[in-house]
Design an enzyme around this catalytic site. Structure first.
Site, PDB file in Angstrom:
ATOM      1  N   ARG A  23      14.965  44.446  33.707  1.00 21.48           N
ATOM      2  CA  ARG A  23      15.571  43.277  34.355  1.00 21.48           C
ATOM      3  C   ARG A  23      16.771  43.638  35.209  1.00 21.48           C
ATOM      4  O   ARG A  23      17.187  42.882  36.075  1.00 21.48           O
ATOM      5  CB  ARG A  23      16.023  42.260  33.295  1.00 21.48           C
ATOM      6  CG  ARG A  23      14.903  41.761  32.418  1.00 21.48           C
ATOM      7  CD  ARG A  23      15.445  41.009  31.230  1.00 21.48           C
ATOM      8  NE  ARG A  23      16.198  41.959  30.381  1.00 21.48           N
ATOM      9  CZ  ARG A  23      16.993  41.604  29.386  1.00 21.48           C
ATOM     10  NH1 ARG A  23      17.162  40.336  29.086  1.00 21.48           N
ATOM     11  NH2 ARG A  23      17.612  42.509  28.674  1.00 21.48           N
ATOM     12  N   GLU A  28      29.509  45.241  29.082  1.00 18.62           N
ATOM     13  CA  GLU A  28      30.703  44.584  28.588  1.00 18.62           C
ATOM     14  C   GLU A  28      31.837  44.994  29.512  1.00 18.62           C
ATOM     15  O   GLU A  28      32.054  46.177  29.748  1.00 18.62           O
ATOM     16  CB  GLU A  28      31.020  45.030  27.160  1.00 18.62           C
ATOM     17  CG  GLU A  28      30.015  44.550  26.142  1.00 18.62           C
ATOM     18  CD  GLU A  28      30.338  45.053  24.741  1.00 18.62           C
ATOM     19  OE1 GLU A  28      31.264  45.878  24.567  1.00 18.62           O
ATOM     20  OE2 GLU A  28      29.636  44.620  23.817  1.00 18.62           O
ATOM     21  N   ARG A  54      42.698  46.008  51.077  1.00 20.98           N
ATOM     22  CA  ARG A  54      43.483  44.880  50.570  1.00 20.98           C
ATOM     23  C   ARG A  54      44.704  45.455  49.856  1.00 20.98           C
ATOM     24  O   ARG A  54      44.583  46.277  48.966  1.00 20.98           O
ATOM     25  CB  ARG A  54      42.656  44.032  49.604  1.00 20.98           C
ATOM     26  CG  ARG A  54      41.470  43.356  50.268  1.00 20.98           C
ATOM     27  CD  ARG A  54      40.699  42.520  49.244  1.00 20.98           C
ATOM     28  NE  ARG A  54      39.509  41.940  49.810  1.00 20.98           N
ATOM     29  CZ  ARG A  54      39.428  40.712  50.314  1.00 20.98           C
ATOM     30  NH1 ARG A  54      40.488  39.923  50.328  1.00 20.98           N
ATOM     31  NH2 ARG A  54      38.288  40.276  50.809  1.00 20.98           N
ATOM     32  N   HIS A  57      49.644  44.834  47.120  1.00 21.05           N
ATOM     33  CA  HIS A  57      50.202  43.538  46.760  1.00 21.05           C
ATOM     34  C   HIS A  57      50.972  43.589  45.447  1.00 21.05           C
ATOM     35  O   HIS A  57      50.624  44.337  44.551  1.00 21.05           O
ATOM     36  CB  HIS A  57      49.082  42.501  46.617  1.00 21.05           C
ATOM     37  CG  HIS A  57      48.280  42.328  47.853  1.00 21.05           C
ATOM     38  ND1 HIS A  57      46.924  42.126  47.823  1.00 21.05           N
ATOM     39  CD2 HIS A  57      48.623  42.329  49.170  1.00 21.05           C
ATOM     40  CE1 HIS A  57      46.467  41.996  49.053  1.00 21.05           C
ATOM     41  NE2 HIS A  57      47.475  42.127  49.890  1.00 21.05           N
ATOM     42  N   HIS A 113      49.363  46.864  43.898  1.00 20.84           N
ATOM     43  CA  HIS A 113      47.935  47.174  43.794  1.00 20.84           C
ATOM     44  C   HIS A 113      47.240  46.964  45.131  1.00 20.84           C
ATOM     45  O   HIS A 113      47.549  46.036  45.878  1.00 20.84           O
ATOM     46  CB  HIS A 113      47.274  46.269  42.747  1.00 20.84           C
ATOM     47  CG  HIS A 113      45.793  46.447  42.685  1.00 20.84           C
ATOM     48  ND1 HIS A 113      44.918  45.571  43.291  1.00 20.84           N
ATOM     49  CD2 HIS A 113      45.030  47.419  42.126  1.00 20.84           C
ATOM     50  CE1 HIS A 113      43.681  46.004  43.094  1.00 20.84           C
ATOM     51  NE2 HIS A 113      43.724  47.121  42.395  1.00 20.84           N
ATOM     52  N   TYR A 126      39.098  40.272  39.154  1.00 19.66           N
ATOM     53  CA  TYR A 126      40.488  40.462  38.758  1.00 19.66           C
ATOM     54  C   TYR A 126      40.812  39.512  37.606  1.00 19.66           C
ATOM     55  O   TYR A 126      40.569  38.315  37.715  1.00 19.66           O
ATOM     56  CB  TYR A 126      41.462  40.057  39.869  1.00 19.66           C
ATOM     57  CG  TYR A 126      41.237  40.609  41.234  1.00 19.66           C
ATOM     58  CD1 TYR A 126      42.061  41.611  41.735  1.00 19.66           C
ATOM     59  CD2 TYR A 126      40.254  40.097  42.077  1.00 19.66           C
ATOM     60  CE1 TYR A 126      41.893  42.093  43.022  1.00 19.66           C
ATOM     61  CE2 TYR A 126      40.077  40.574  43.361  1.00 19.66           C
ATOM     62  CZ  TYR A 126      40.899  41.566  43.826  1.00 19.66           C
ATOM     63  OH  TYR A 126      40.734  42.044  45.093  1.00 19.66           O
ATOM     64  N   LYS A 161      47.961  39.101  57.305  1.00 24.81           N
ATOM     65  CA  LYS A 161      49.075  39.158  56.359  1.00 24.81           C
ATOM     66  C   LYS A 161      49.379  40.601  55.963  1.00 24.81           C
ATOM     67  O   LYS A 161      50.538  41.021  55.936  1.00 24.81           O
ATOM     68  CB  LYS A 161      48.734  38.315  55.135  1.00 24.81           C
ATOM     69  CG  LYS A 161      49.849  38.169  54.148  1.00 24.81           C
ATOM     70  CD  LYS A 161      49.407  37.223  53.046  1.00 24.81           C
ATOM     71  CE  LYS A 161      50.460  37.066  51.995  1.00 24.81           C
ATOM     72  NZ  LYS A 161      50.038  36.191  50.914  1.00 24.81           N
TER      73      LYS A 161
END
Length: 176
Positions: A23, A28, A54, A57, A113, A126, A161
């Protein structure tokens, strides 16, 4: 799930396992009991194309632990230690997080990060221990020469930004 310490106090790598069958797979992603019952109250997902960068931040007056995991694709993930009393202040750690390697990252508060998508489509999950505060949100330039991060792209795709983020030296003048 296995947890590995890094050279940065509190920064941990979590190694999961994908269980494959006809499948697809099952993995986890997070177990609160393994992480000293840290509470992640705010969950977000981002989708990025290849070479999207990204970050970097952080929240200046709000403590936020982060849990980062890649659901699809692959990223070059970077954290910069901005904890004032840390021996690693201004140093960075980078890791490859991907759907395939089932690796996640636990980032304690006090780090900036960011990441670069290495796949045509990367979906990142996140977990955040505190809500986002728009007035406390700041960023450091992804390619600041003082940080010496070897990013895997020469042509990053950045938000308006993130193009206006401050330098590491400006951060030091304003916040340290």
């Amino acid at each position: 799930m296995k947890i590995y310490n890094t050279n940065f106090l509190g920064l941990k790598i979590l190694k999961g396992k994908n269980y494959f069958d006809n499948r697809g797979y099952f993995r986890e992603v997070f177990q609160s009991k393994i992480l000293n019952n840290k509470k992640f109250i705010f969950w977000c997902v981002s989708k990025s194309k290849k070479n999207v960068v990204r970050g970097l931040h952080l929240q200046k007056n709000v403590k936020q632990d982060l849990f980062i995991s890649v659901i699809k694709g692959k990223i070059f993930d970077v954290v910069v230690d901005l904890r004032k009393n840390s021996k690693k202040y201004g140093k960075h750690s980078s890791n490859i997080l991907s759907e395939k390697n089932a690796t996640s990252l636990l980032v304690p508060s006090g780090f900036a990060h960011g990441f670069c998508s290495l796949a045509n489509e990367s979906i990142v999950l996140y977990g955040i221990s505190n809500y986002r505060s728009a007035i406390n949100e700041i960023g450091i330039l992804w390619n600041d020469k003082n940080l010496k991060i070897k990013w895997p792209t020469k042509k990053p795709v950045l938000s308006k930004k993130d193009k206006k983020n401050i330098t590491f030296n400006e951060y030091n003048k304003l916040y340290s």
